[in-house]
Write an enzyme that holds these catalytic residues in place. Sequence first.
Site, PDB file in Angstrom:
ATOM      1  N   LYS A  53       0.830  -1.211   0.000  1.00 24.89           N
ATOM      2  CA  LYS A  53       0.000   0.000   0.000  1.00 24.89           C
ATOM      3  C   LYS A  53       0.860   1.255   0.000  1.00 24.89           C
ATOM      4  O   LYS A  53       0.570   2.229  -0.707  1.00 24.89           O
ATOM      5  CB  LYS A  53      -0.942  -0.027   1.203  1.00 24.89           C
ATOM      6  CG  LYS A  53      -2.041  -1.071   1.060  1.00 24.89           C
ATOM      7  CD  LYS A  53      -2.768  -1.349   2.362  1.00 24.89           C
ATOM      8  CE  LYS A  53      -3.790  -2.477   2.169  1.00 24.89           C
ATOM      9  NZ  LYS A  53      -4.445  -2.897   3.404  1.00 24.89           N
ATOM     10  N   GLN A  97      -4.893  -1.669   9.440  1.00 26.40           N
ATOM     11  CA  GLN A  97      -4.724  -2.991   8.849  1.00 26.40           C
ATOM     12  C   GLN A  97      -5.305  -4.065   9.764  1.00 26.40           C
ATOM     13  O   GLN A  97      -4.958  -4.152  10.942  1.00 26.40           O
ATOM     14  CB  GLN A  97      -3.232  -3.263   8.594  1.00 26.40           C
ATOM     15  CG  GLN A  97      -2.945  -4.582   7.905  1.00 26.40           C
ATOM     16  CD  GLN A  97      -3.503  -4.620   6.494  1.00 26.40           C
ATOM     17  OE1 GLN A  97      -3.386  -3.668   5.736  1.00 26.40           O
ATOM     18  NE2 GLN A  97      -4.110  -5.739   6.141  1.00 26.40           N
ATOM     19  N   ASP A 120     -11.465   2.517   3.662  1.00 25.10           N
ATOM     20  CA  ASP A 120     -11.764   1.084   3.534  1.00 25.10           C
ATOM     21  C   ASP A 120     -13.250   0.823   3.363  1.00 25.10           C
ATOM     22  O   ASP A 120     -13.659  -0.271   2.985  1.00 25.10           O
ATOM     23  CB  ASP A 120     -11.263   0.330   4.771  1.00 25.10           C
ATOM     24  CG  ASP A 120      -9.935  -0.368   4.526  1.00 25.10           C
ATOM     25  OD1 ASP A 120      -9.633  -0.657   3.358  1.00 25.10           O
ATOM     26  OD2 ASP A 120      -9.210  -0.629   5.500  1.00 25.10           O
TER      27      ASP A 120
END
Length: 281
Positions: A53, A97, A120
């Site tokens: 990422k 994460q 997200d």
Amino acid sequence: MSTVIDGKALAARMRAEIKERVAAFKAERGREIGLAVVLVGEDSASQVYVRNKIKACEEVGIQSYSYHLPADATQNQVCELVDELAASENVHGILVQLPLPRHIDEREVLRRIPTKKDVDGFCAENVGNLAMNRETIAACTPFGVMKMLEAYGIDPKGKSAVVLGRSNIVGKPMAMLLLNADATVTVCHSKTKNLKEVCASADILVVAIGRARFVTEDMVKEGAVVIDVGMDRDENGRLCGDVDYDAVKEKASYITPVPGGVGPMTITMLLYNTVQTASRG
């Protein structure tokens, strides 16, 4: 023989467009677009994902802020960091994460991410907006699947779509996106009866269950579009998906490979979502 949906090529095209949008944002507003990534613990897969990422951010010109807390970090430490990032004017998107260590309350951490910085698409408000077919930030992997269907001219409208898997990250938002696109959607899981027959009825079959080569040729309708979200290892340790690709590709009209299918699109949609949140700010 199937047409292979090339997620890697589509991701490259989209990243080129995202890079242009990032440059335009900097020119117009005189500031960077910032994405903060929080990693807690030493999970090796999570570390790889985070590195990928950060690398993707560099590729398109997004400023990445990486925070790595130890596995024994407390609930308060994690929440305080997220609160700090939520208040930062330099951060337009926050990504925590997952999975988090077991002693950390995942729901409480995610609750602290402001809706406008939830790149997200996991917060309750964004999920609720998706369910009501309102403008929102959608979860990256299913959003990427929709972009793939669009790029290949596959219109879900009026089609029978089956989603194999009901996770909050893929299965549920995937079903909602397809429903919002006017497909007739069935969600299957471990308790579904007559699973083979249900899957074989699908015009569009999206598979996200995490079991190597689970979907076989006899579970696929002739001419179906097959989207494999899985990322597994076979008995020889080689990367594969949830679909028996070699057998199913002879029956499907379109199919995604593993690797090179859905995977490259997930991080690309994270970049896309980050630009979207920055543009709205």
